[in-house]
Write a protein that holds these residues in place. Structure first.
Motif, PDB file in Angstrom:
ATOM      1  N   LYS A 163      -9.898 -37.437  -9.324  1.00 42.91           N
ATOM      2  CA  LYS A 163      -9.365 -38.136  -8.152  1.00 42.91           C
ATOM      3  C   LYS A 163     -10.109 -39.435  -7.866  1.00 42.91           C
ATOM      4  O   LYS A 163      -9.850 -40.093  -6.864  1.00 42.91           O
ATOM      5  CB  LYS A 163      -9.438 -37.232  -6.925  1.00 42.91           C
ATOM      6  N   GLY A 164     -11.045 -39.788  -8.738  1.00 42.65           N
ATOM      7  CA  GLY A 164     -11.741 -41.060  -8.580  1.00 42.65           C
ATOM      8  C   GLY A 164     -12.876 -41.031  -7.599  1.00 42.65           C
ATOM      9  O   GLY A 164     -13.410 -42.079  -7.226  1.00 42.65           O
ATOM     10  N   LYS A 165     -13.302 -39.839  -7.153  1.00 45.61           N
ATOM     11  CA  LYS A 165     -14.404 -39.749  -6.202  1.00 45.61           C
ATOM     12  C   LYS A 165     -15.764 -39.813  -6.884  1.00 45.61           C
ATOM     13  O   LYS A 165     -16.783 -39.910  -6.230  1.00 45.61           O
ATOM     14  CB  LYS A 165     -14.283 -38.455  -5.398  1.00 45.61           C
ATOM     15  N   ALA A 166     -15.744 -39.723  -8.199  1.00 43.87           N
ATOM     16  CA  ALA A 166     -16.991 -39.833  -8.957  1.00 43.87           C
ATOM     17  C   ALA A 166     -16.881 -41.064  -9.840  1.00 43.87           C
ATOM     18  O   ALA A 166     -16.891 -41.005 -11.061  1.00 43.87           O
ATOM     19  CB  ALA A 166     -17.234 -38.579  -9.790  1.00 43.87           C
ATOM     20  N   GLN A 167     -16.726 -42.210  -9.192  1.00 45.52           N
ATOM     21  CA  GLN A 167     -16.487 -43.457  -9.894  1.00 45.52           C
ATOM     22  C   GLN A 167     -17.635 -43.766 -10.859  1.00 45.52           C
ATOM     23  O   GLN A 167     -18.805 -43.609 -10.546  1.00 45.52           O
ATOM     24  CB  GLN A 167     -16.355 -44.604  -8.891  1.00 45.52           C
ATOM     25  N   GLY A 168     -17.250 -44.238 -12.054  1.00 46.69           N
ATOM     26  CA  GLY A 168     -18.254 -44.649 -13.023  1.00 46.69           C
ATOM     27  C   GLY A 168     -18.828 -43.496 -13.826  1.00 46.69           C
ATOM     28  O   GLY A 168     -19.619 -43.726 -14.737  1.00 46.69           O
ATOM     29  N   GLU A 169     -18.443 -42.292 -13.506  1.00 47.60           N
ATOM     30  CA  GLU A 169     -18.981 -41.154 -14.244  1.00 47.60           C
ATOM     31  C   GLU A 169     -18.211 -40.982 -15.543  1.00 47.60           C
ATOM     32  O   GLU A 169     -16.991 -40.898 -15.550  1.00 47.60           O
ATOM     33  CB  GLU A 169     -18.886 -39.873 -13.412  1.00 47.60           C
ATOM     34  N   SER A 170     -18.931 -40.944 -16.642  1.00 52.82           N
ATOM     35  CA  SER A 170     -18.292 -40.761 -17.932  1.00 52.82           C
ATOM     36  C   SER A 170     -18.345 -39.296 -18.324  1.00 52.82           C
ATOM     37  O   SER A 170     -19.242 -38.558 -17.912  1.00 52.82           O
ATOM     38  CB  SER A 170     -18.990 -41.610 -19.000  1.00 52.82           C
ATOM     39  N   VAL A 171     -17.369 -38.882 -19.116  1.00 47.21           N
ATOM     40  CA  VAL A 171     -17.340 -37.505 -19.543  1.00 47.21           C
ATOM     41  C   VAL A 171     -18.372 -37.321 -20.652  1.00 47.21           C
ATOM     42  O   VAL A 171     -18.549 -38.194 -21.507  1.00 47.21           O
ATOM     43  CB  VAL A 171     -15.924 -37.120 -20.027  1.00 47.21           C
ATOM     44  N   PRO A 172     -19.101 -36.224 -20.665  1.00 53.42           N
ATOM     45  CA  PRO A 172     -20.106 -36.002 -21.706  1.00 53.42           C
ATOM     46  C   PRO A 172     -19.453 -35.655 -23.040  1.00 53.42           C
ATOM     47  O   PRO A 172     -18.226 -35.518 -23.139  1.00 53.42           O
ATOM     48  CB  PRO A 172     -20.917 -34.828 -21.159  1.00 53.42           C
ATOM     49  N   THR A 173     -20.268 -35.498 -24.052  1.00 54.32           N
ATOM     50  CA  THR A 173     -19.739 -35.198 -25.379  1.00 54.32           C
ATOM     51  C   THR A 173     -19.078 -33.831 -25.427  1.00 54.32           C
ATOM     52  O   THR A 173     -18.034 -33.643 -26.038  1.00 54.32           O
ATOM     53  CB  THR A 173     -20.875 -35.250 -26.416  1.00 54.32           C
ATOM     54  N   PHE A 174     -19.684 -32.844 -24.757  1.00 56.18           N
ATOM     55  CA  PHE A 174     -19.191 -31.468 -24.820  1.00 56.18           C
ATOM     56  C   PHE A 174     -18.882 -30.947 -23.420  1.00 56.18           C
ATOM     57  O   PHE A 174     -19.627 -31.214 -22.483  1.00 56.18           O
ATOM     58  CB  PHE A 174     -20.232 -30.552 -25.476  1.00 56.18           C
ATOM     59  N   VAL A 175     -17.784 -30.200 -23.304  1.00 56.90           N
ATOM     60  CA  VAL A 175     -17.416 -29.563 -22.044  1.00 56.90           C
ATOM     61  C   VAL A 175     -17.208 -28.079 -22.333  1.00 56.90           C
ATOM     62  O   VAL A 175     -16.344 -27.714 -23.135  1.00 56.90           O
ATOM     63  CB  VAL A 175     -16.131 -30.166 -21.443  1.00 56.90           C
ATOM     64  N   HIS A 176     -17.986 -27.227 -21.664  1.00 55.43           N
ATOM     65  CA  HIS A 176     -17.953 -25.791 -21.961  1.00 55.43           C
ATOM     66  C   HIS A 176     -17.087 -25.061 -20.934  1.00 55.43           C
ATOM     67  O   HIS A 176     -17.506 -24.835 -19.806  1.00 55.43           O
ATOM     68  CB  HIS A 176     -19.373 -25.224 -21.960  1.00 55.43           C
ATOM     69  N   PHE A 177     -15.885 -24.689 -21.350  1.00 51.59           N
ATOM     70  CA  PHE A 177     -14.973 -23.913 -20.516  1.00 51.59           C
ATOM     71  C   PHE A 177     -15.049 -22.446 -20.927  1.00 51.59           C
ATOM     72  O   PHE A 177     -14.395 -22.031 -21.882  1.00 51.59           O
ATOM     73  CB  PHE A 177     -13.536 -24.408 -20.677  1.00 51.59           C
ATOM     74  N   THR A 178     -15.840 -21.661 -20.222  1.00 50.12           N
ATOM     75  CA  THR A 178     -15.871 -20.223 -20.483  1.00 50.12           C
ATOM     76  C   THR A 178     -14.679 -19.562 -19.792  1.00 50.12           C
ATOM     77  O   THR A 178     -13.986 -20.175 -18.974  1.00 50.12           O
ATOM     78  CB  THR A 178     -17.161 -19.596 -19.937  1.00 50.12           C
TER      79      THR A 178
END
Length: 207
Positions: A163-178
């Motif tokens: 929603k754009g509330k974390a402006q400038g935050e880039s997604v990391p290399t890995f995302v762990h969805f358990t």
């Protein structure tokens, strides 16, 4: 748009494997959990490579692997046997090592992998992380990979990002969805995250 369906997913995976020299391993499923986990320590027996980056199937690759490896190897050190992330559970608890992403080298990691496998098969441990903690305390030098390169997502965090509330935050290399995280994050939030940060236009739900 409509989902690719099973055939499209297979074609997409085949293309990815060919382009990036990915090895997909399919092991039998033993009844004993730790026996299944012990396959991680046998990778060099089936993959004829000097270096292996192991990524569990419930982890999304959300950013550039070459860039990640380049940053990680800017200051190489042969004193490390295995490189891992610090783990963090749904409630924020932390433990020393996350075994879902592991960077291995045949020469440096081999002896530690042999001992790790023995510990997992000994019956003395219920979790592979506990066995690797024993190694770190007694035998092997483990390198902690940068925390910024892995995300353990929560619904609040993903909503803020999409929603754009974390402006400038880039997604990391890995995302762990358990499975636990999947149950706590709605399908619509997962879809929004996948479209904005993973550039997936299909109906990805992660189910």
């Amino acid at each position: 748009g409509e989902s690719r369906g099973e055939r499209g997913d297979v074609e997409l995976l085949d293309s990815f494997i060919t382009k990036y020299d990915v090895t997909v391993l399919v092991f039998p499923t033993p009844k004993v959990e730790m026996e299944r986990k012990s396959y991680k320590a046998k990778l060099f027996e089936v993959i004829p490579k000097e270096n292996i980056l192991l990524v569990d199937s419930d982890i999304l690759i959300a950013n550039s692997i070459p860039s990640f490896l380049s940053r990680l190897t800017q200051h190489p050190c042969p004193c490390y046997s295995i490189a891992m992330f610090t783990d963090r559970g749904n409630e924020g608890w932390r433990q020393p090592f996350h075994t879902g992403v592991i960077l291995l080298n045949r020469e440096n990691s081999g002896p530690c992998l042999d001992e790790w496998m023995s510990l997992m098969q000994s019956g003395a441990y219920n979790r592979d992380q506990d066995a690797i903690l024993h190694l770190a305390s007694h035998t092997c030098a483990l390198r902690e990979m940068p925390a910024r390169d892995i995300m353990f997502p929560t619904a609040t965090h993903l909503v803020a990002m999409t929603k754009g509330k974390a402006q400038g935050e880039s997604v990391p290399t890995f995302v762990h969805f358990t499975k636990g995280r999947m149950r706590s994050i709605s399908s619509s939030v997962r879809k929004d995250f996948a479209r904005k940060y993973l550039h997936l236009q299909e109906h990805w739900t992660g189910d």
